[in-house]
Design a protein around this motif. Structure first.
Motif, short mmCIF file in Angstrom:
data_model
loop_
_atom_site.label_atom_id
_atom_site.label_comp_id
_atom_site.label_asym_id
_atom_site.label_seq_id
_atom_site.Cartn_x
_atom_site.Cartn_y
_atom_site.Cartn_z
N TYR A 90 -36.65 39.95 -12.54
CA TYR A 90 -35.82 39.19 -13.46
C TYR A 90 -34.94 38.25 -12.66
CZ TYR A 90 -32.13 37.85 -16.65
OH TYR A 90 -31.24 37.12 -17.39
N ARG A 91 -34.77 37.03 -13.20
CA ARG A 91 -33.84 36.07 -12.62
C ARG A 91 -33.04 35.42 -13.77
NH1 ARG A 91 -35.69 38.42 -8.97
NH2 ARG A 91 -36.68 37.65 -7.04
N ASP A 92 -31.73 35.25 -13.55
CA ASP A 92 -30.91 34.58 -14.55
C ASP A 92 -31.15 33.08 -14.54
OD1 ASP A 92 -29.23 36.39 -16.07
OD2 ASP A 92 -28.31 36.94 -14.15
N ILE A 93 -31.04 32.46 -15.73
CA ILE A 93 -31.08 31.01 -15.86
C ILE A 93 -29.70 30.47 -16.21
CG2 ILE A 93 -32.06 29.04 -17.09
CD1 ILE A 93 -34.53 30.76 -17.68
N ALA A 94 -29.15 30.94 -17.32
CA ALA A 94 -27.86 30.41 -17.78
C ALA A 94 -27.29 31.32 -18.86
CB ALA A 94 -28.01 28.99 -18.31
N VAL A 95 -25.98 31.17 -19.09
CA VAL A 95 -25.30 31.82 -20.20
C VAL A 95 -24.73 30.73 -21.08
CG1 VAL A 95 -23.45 33.38 -20.90
CG2 VAL A 95 -24.75 33.85 -18.80
N LEU A 96 -25.06 30.77 -22.37
CA LEU A 96 -24.60 29.78 -23.33
C LEU A 96 -23.83 30.47 -24.45
CD1 LEU A 96 -27.79 27.55 -23.82
CD2 LEU A 96 -25.97 27.27 -22.14
N ALA A 97 -22.81 29.75 -24.95
CA ALA A 97 -22.05 30.26 -26.10
C ALA A 97 -21.88 29.15 -27.11
CB ALA A 97 -20.68 30.78 -25.64
N PHE A 98 -21.84 29.53 -28.40
CA PHE A 98 -21.64 28.57 -29.48
C PHE A 98 -21.06 29.31 -30.69
CE2 PHE A 98 -25.96 30.15 -29.38
CZ PHE A 98 -26.16 30.65 -30.66
N PRO A 99 -20.32 28.62 -31.52
CA PRO A 99 -19.80 29.25 -32.72
C PRO A 99 -20.94 29.76 -33.60
CG PRO A 99 -18.72 27.15 -32.34
CD PRO A 99 -19.87 27.22 -31.39
N THR A 100 -20.85 30.99 -34.00
CA THR A 100 -21.91 31.58 -34.80
C THR A 100 -22.01 30.87 -36.14
OG1 THR A 100 -21.49 33.73 -33.77
CG2 THR A 100 -22.79 33.72 -35.81
N PRO A 101 -23.19 30.31 -36.46
CA PRO A 101 -23.33 29.63 -37.75
C PRO A 101 -23.31 30.63 -38.90
CG PRO A 101 -25.43 29.70 -36.63
CD PRO A 101 -24.43 30.24 -35.66
N LYS A 102 -22.93 30.14 -40.05
CA LYS A 102 -22.86 31.01 -41.22
C LYS A 102 -24.23 31.60 -41.52
CE LYS A 102 -21.44 31.00 -46.07
NZ LYS A 102 -20.88 30.18 -47.19
N ASN A 103 -25.26 30.76 -41.45
CA ASN A 103 -26.64 31.21 -41.68
C ASN A 103 -27.26 31.56 -40.32
OD1 ASN A 103 -29.25 31.69 -42.48
ND2 ASN A 103 -29.46 29.79 -43.66
N ASN A 104 -26.89 32.68 -39.80
CA ASN A 104 -27.26 33.02 -38.42
C ASN A 104 -28.68 33.58 -38.31
OD1 ASN A 104 -26.62 33.19 -35.65
ND2 ASN A 104 -26.25 35.39 -35.85
N ASP A 105 -29.31 33.86 -39.44
CA ASP A 105 -30.66 34.43 -39.39
C ASP A 105 -31.75 33.36 -39.45
OD1 ASP A 105 -29.68 37.02 -39.28
OD2 ASP A 105 -29.57 37.19 -41.46
N TYR A 106 -31.37 32.15 -39.77
CA TYR A 106 -32.38 31.10 -39.92
C TYR A 106 -32.98 30.73 -38.57
CZ TYR A 106 -34.70 26.76 -41.15
OH TYR A 106 -35.64 25.78 -41.32
N ARG A 107 -34.30 30.53 -38.56
CA ARG A 107 -34.98 30.08 -37.35
C ARG A 107 -35.97 28.98 -37.72
NH1 ARG A 107 -31.41 32.73 -35.91
NH2 ARG A 107 -31.34 34.40 -34.34
N LEU A 108 -36.21 28.10 -36.78
CA LEU A 108 -37.16 27.01 -36.96
C LEU A 108 -38.55 27.57 -37.27
CD1 LEU A 108 -37.23 23.80 -36.53
CD2 LEU A 108 -38.36 24.35 -34.37
N GLU A 109 -39.28 26.87 -38.09
CA GLU A 109 -40.63 27.27 -38.46
C GLU A 109 -41.52 27.40 -37.21
OE1 GLU A 109 -43.86 24.49 -40.29
OE2 GLU A 109 -42.66 25.30 -41.94
N ASN A 110 -42.15 28.56 -37.08
CA ASN A 110 -43.08 28.85 -35.97
C ASN A 110 -42.45 28.56 -34.61
OD1 ASN A 110 -45.49 29.83 -34.91
ND2 ASN A 110 -46.46 27.82 -34.87
N TRP A 111 -41.17 28.90 -34.46
CA TRP A 111 -40.47 28.60 -33.21
C TRP A 111 -41.04 29.38 -32.03
CZ3 TRP A 111 -37.94 32.42 -30.43
CH2 TRP A 111 -37.73 33.64 -31.09
N ILE A 112 -41.60 30.54 -32.29
CA ILE A 112 -42.14 31.34 -31.19
C ILE A 112 -43.32 30.63 -30.54
CG2 ILE A 112 -43.30 33.50 -30.62
CD1 ILE A 112 -41.58 34.86 -32.72
N GLY A 113 -44.24 30.14 -31.37
CA GLY A 113 -45.36 29.41 -30.82
C GLY A 113 -44.93 28.11 -30.17
#
Length: 974
Positions: A167-190
């Motif tokens: 394992y190697r670290d890349i980065a740590v990012l932070a952002f205000p949690t959006p109200k709709n935190n469960d939404y994900r882009l369509e087919n984002w995994i692929g």
């Protein structure tokens, strides 16, 4: 597999020699010589995959295998080291003993005049081994998440998963949690090429792994994350994962990004050869692989003229989306920092759907470029530096562009599978693969498209040449012109161990222990004649279709299949969008492609760009220029440009071009392609269940036309030709004749009447000028004469048949015989009979065998009249018949199936696993007699195959000569 590097002087000699064999020169024109059609050059012969199974390797066995290849007309072989659930045979991959066997194979190939290649690691995919440590393996981005609120005392960021403890670290990012935190882009995994999560969802069939079409619907406003609010906190986390940061207010999400090994290994390797797959974006990883294996292989190759290529098989190791220093490489190529945008890889929406899709597009394109440069191109360079060619099957669900890689490698290949239950059904995926790789072959000026041929997932010994013929002919029509059989397995056991070694359950068993292998020489001669024509001259295509920029790359079709599939009467070359840079318009207005500065011969009549919703300014401008020059260009109206950098400026420029070319109709709607093709007129107009391919050589045109059914057909086929006498070249026999019934149609095309036997194919050739407007001749048909009835004396080959010849009063299938030695017989039996002829007739006399299962060799008065391997089982007796007594011998060969079913009635002296989907029919322990000189135990099975396909009580197959056997004459149809 003629080598293009280290043996250039020898290659030049060979070409001159073959030119003398293959071409007839008449003034400025050179045609294929009829004599070379009858007896084609060695260069036209097929090859085979040659599997060495899990350490079962024998020098004497290698010699016998290669001599068998030579005898039946197999010219080249590709060695693979494979295991499929069989015990290890003792020869460890990459050991001194293994390399000694490899050297022996090359020496024997030298002696026999064969050509040799080697798969670049153990297993069929892709490149790896036990010498690859995690730091040199394929890598993927991983992350953990934490919710942080103002006032939290401390935050511990959990380390993401570490596959193989890497394992190697890349980065740590932070952002205000959006109200709709469960939404994900369509087919984002692929779209993010996330191997870990894709594999999880693939198992549940919940993701389309390789489908990257951009999402057009806007994401919910309450799910959007503002780029200005993303904070990089990498320097705030200590080595233990403790985060030394707290938000001043609100609810924040913190992502700890890193990368680990995908854990993907080469598969299926022999025992002791398993290891991680190399990082395909790292030349350093490739160097490790070469140092530990391929440098030694290359050293062996340099000693042998026969050893010419290294092979990369189809990509079956999924995706990777990171490599060491990837963030720097990404910034250099795209002009912006990926780190603040890493959260797009988690499926979250940064700023907007469009912005997120642009970042992921850049990600995929960058990875595709790096895989091309540091894997395929680097292997190509390493091979050439060692005097070797690179052979590859450049497709599979991976991060690269199939067409681009196929244009690069020396010997691009496709593949096709054969299923006895679905004989004429070619999957969308394999149709796409063969045509895209074939297009790349032609767009790079190559002449040969190889194919892993007739691969079977259920290699149950039921395949034989007649059943396989329509499938192979269909692939000829899709541009394939060199079959490389799947597969011939190395027979390492002693000669009486039969059927012997197989690639587990796979393959159509094309090796010297198959019952029909040697009689299959006639089928291979047919293939060789076809390949000789199809490797000569230039493939003719009407339409060039390029894959648009919508998805950044395309390496596999999946369930989508082929764009423009189903266009009848025209051929299409498929290519990648980079081909645009090499297109021009000639004086006659035809579209021409070049490759490395050389203008290629095909003249395209129109251009189509598929998947064009995303389009760069450069692409739109080039399409417009071609349209202005009169080329019919078809492409959907683009929505936007694909890149993130300078998106607004580029989109504005694109819309100007859209107004100029699309709104004006200069670039046309792709839905109008078929209508435009109809105006051109079909190159070959033929009915359903028939296929064709067209090659041109110095003004002569060769159309391969295939009957894709197992029934007789009489059809009228129209060709876009005029002013030339049509000829029929028959690849089954090598015979050439003028077409008897043909005419020039009102629209100036040539219509030829073809009378085709079951699964028959013929070359319709136009080469000799004529002023005639047609030809007509009476139709001929066969008329039955005397039937040759019993008794027949039948001698069955040993050791499985009866010791003494048997008398058959009438012809019946062996599987219906009362004697078990005949009922369960597999092999060859000789039928003998004499008949008297009072006089030799003036017209030709034919012998029709009626029903044969599955092949027959006919000898009359000791004259060998050849092998009949498909209906009608009929042969001309001219030159062999004599007045008075005639001695007839018919040697009939069936399949292994009946014997294997019969033997399953007896005790098994080995040990079968007997459980598990893959292992149910595999041996845990071979019988002792198989690996020794011990005799077969009395009362036990006398056959042995490493995969047990059959059990007692299985259905027997029709076998032998059923007839009726008749003498026949040919006369005019009344």
């Amino acid at each position: 597999m003629k080598n293009s590097g280290r043996r250039k002087h020898m290659k030049k000699k060979t070409i001159i020699k073959l030119a003398g064999l293959c071409l007839v020169v008449a003034g400025a024109r050179a045609d294929i010589a009829p004599e070379s059609f009858m007896n084609p050059p060695d260069s036209a012969k097929p090859g085979t995959f040659y599997f060495w199974m899990n350490g079962h390797v024998s020098k004497p066995g290698i010699t016998k295998d290669l001599e068998a290849f030579k005898k039946v007309g197999i010219r080249s072989f590709v060695t693979f080291d494979i295991n499929w659930f069989i015990p290890h045979g003792g020869v460890t991959y990459n050991s001194d003993e293994y390399h000694d066997c490899l050297d022996h194979a090359a020496s024997e190939a030298d002696r026999l005049g064969l050509e040799m290649a080697m798969k670049n690691c153990s297993g069929w995919t892709c490149s790896g081994g036990p010498w690859i440590m995690p730091e040199h393996s394929m890598k993927t981005v991983v992350w953990t998440e934490a919710r942080v609120k103002a006032g939290d005392k401390s935050v511990q960021l959990k380390q993401p998963e570490a596959t193989r403890e890497f394992y190697r670290d890349i980065a740590v990012l932070a952002f205000p949690t959006p109200k709709n935190n469960d939404y994900r882009l369509e087919n984002w995994i692929g779209k993010s090429l996330n191997d870990k999560k894709s594999m999880e969802l693939l198992k549940m069939k919940a993701v389309q792994y390789n489908m990257f079409a951009p999402q057009t619907a806007a994401s919910p406003q309450d799910a959007l994350i503002s780029p200005e609010e993303v904070i990089i906190l990498s320097d705030k986390m200590d080595s233990s994962g403790k985060l030394n940061w707290k938000p001043k207010s609100g609810d924040w999400t913190v992502l700890r990004f890193g990368y680990t090994s995908t854990g993907i290994e080469n598969k299926p390797p022999s025992d002791g050869a398993k290891g991680l797959e190399i990082d395909k974006m790292s030349r350093a990883a490739a160097d490790v692989h070469w140092k530990n294996l391929l440098d030694r292989v290359a050293a062996t190759a340099k000693k042998h003229e026969s050893f010419q290529s290294i092979t990369i098989d189809s990509w079956e190791v999924h995706h990777q989306n990171w490599t060491d220093g990837f963030d720097k490489l990404f910034e250099e190529r795209n002009g912006y920092d990926l780190i603040p945008k890493l959260l797009c890889l988690s499926g979250r929406v940064l700023e907007s759907t469009e912005t997120t899709e642009r970042v992921l597009w850049d990600l995929r394109r960058t990875i595709s470029d790096l895989v091309y440069e540091n894997y395929f191109l680097y292997f190509y360079e390493k091979c050439h530096a060692n005097g070797l060619d690179l052979m590859a099957e450049p497709y599979g669900p991976g991060p690269f562009d199939t067409s681009r890689v196929a244009k690069l490698v020396d010997w691009p290949m496709t593949e096709f599978w054969f299923n006895t239950q679905k004989i004429n059904q070619v999957s969308k995926g394999w149709s796409w693969t063969s045509q895209v790789v074939g297009g790349a072959v032609r767009l790079s000026g190559k002449k040969v498209l190889g194919a892993e041929s007739y691969t079977r997932s259920h290699g149950d010994w039921t395949a034989h040449p007649y059943l396989m013929k329509t499938t192979g002919d269909r692939m000829f029509c899709q541009g394939v012109n060199r079959f490389i059989f799947h597969t011939s397995v190395h027979q390492a056991f002693r000669d009486d161990v039969k059927p012997g070694v197989t690639h587990g359950r796979f393959g159509f068993q094309n090796h010297r222990n198959n019952t029909w292998f040697y009689e299959g020489e006639a089928w291979i001669k047919y293939i060789t004649r076809c390949q000789h024509i199809l490797q000569t001259g230039d493939h003719v295509s009407d339409l060039l279709a390029l894959e648009g920029e919508e998805r950044a790359f395309r390496s596999f079709a999946g369930s989508e299949g082929l764009d423009l599939d189903g266009v009848r009467g025209h051929k299409i070359d498929f290519g990648e969008i980079g081909t645009l840079d090499e297109l021009s318009v000639d004086k006659e207005g035809f579209l021409r492609a070049s490759y490395k500065g050389k203008l290629l011969p095909n003249r395209y009549k129109m251009l189509v760009v598929n998947k064009a919703s995303l389009m760069s300014v450069e692409t739109a401008r080039k399409l417009g220029e071609l349209a202005e020059q009169g080329v019919p260009v078809f492409a959907a109206r683009p929505i936007r440009t694909p890149h993130f950098t300078n998106a607004k400026r580029n989109d504005a420029e694109l819309q100007k071009l859209v107004a100029t070319y699309w709104d004006s109709g200069k670039i046309q709607d792709p839905n109008d392609v078929k209508q435009a093709l109809d105006k051109i007129g079909a190159d070959c107009e033929l009915p359903d269940q028939m296929e064709y391919v067209h090659h041109k050589l110095n003004g002569a045109d060769y159309y391969f036309v295939s009957n894709q059914t197992f029934g007789e057909r009489q059809e009228r086929i129209r060709f876009r030709q005029s002013g030339k006498q049509p000829e029929l070249w028959h690849p089954e026999t090598g015979e050439i004749e003028p077409a008897q019934n043909w005419r020039i149609t009102q629209d100036g095309r040539t219509e030829v009447e073809l009378q085709l036997e079951p699964a028959e194919s013929v070359f319709v050739v136009f080469r000799e000028p004529t002023a005639e407007k047609g030809g007509a001749a009476p139709k001929m048909e066969y008329h039955a004469g005397a039937e040759l009835k019993g008794p027949w004396t039948v001698a069955f080959s040993r050791p499985f048949g009866p010791k003494k010849p048997q008398v058959f009063d009438k012809l019946i299938p062996w599987n219906e015989h009362t004697k078990e030695e005949i009922k369960y017989f597999s092999g060859t039996a000789s039928y003998r009979k004499t008949f008297n002829l009072s006089a030799i007739p003036n017209q030709a006399i034919y012998l029709d065998l009626g029903q044969v299962d599955v092949m027959a060799r006919v000898l009359l008065n000791s004259k060998d009249l050849g092998v009949l391997w498909k209906p009608p089982f009929r042969v001309n007796l001219s030159g062999a018949l004599k007045k008075g007594k005639n001695e007839l011998e018919i040697r009939v060969t069936n399949l292994w199936v009946n014997k294997l079913i019969g033997e399953s009635r007896f005790p098994e002296s080995g040990k079968i696993h007997g459980a598990g989907a893959w292992r149910k029919y595999a041996y845990q322990k071979f019988p002792d007699w198989v690996l020794s000189e011990k005799p077969i135990p009395e009362g036990h099975r006398k056959t042995f195959a490493v995969w047990s396909h059959y059990e007692e009580g299985g259905e027997l197959l029709p076998s032998g000569l059923t007839g009726p056997v008749r003498l026949m004459e040919m006369s005019e149809t009344k």
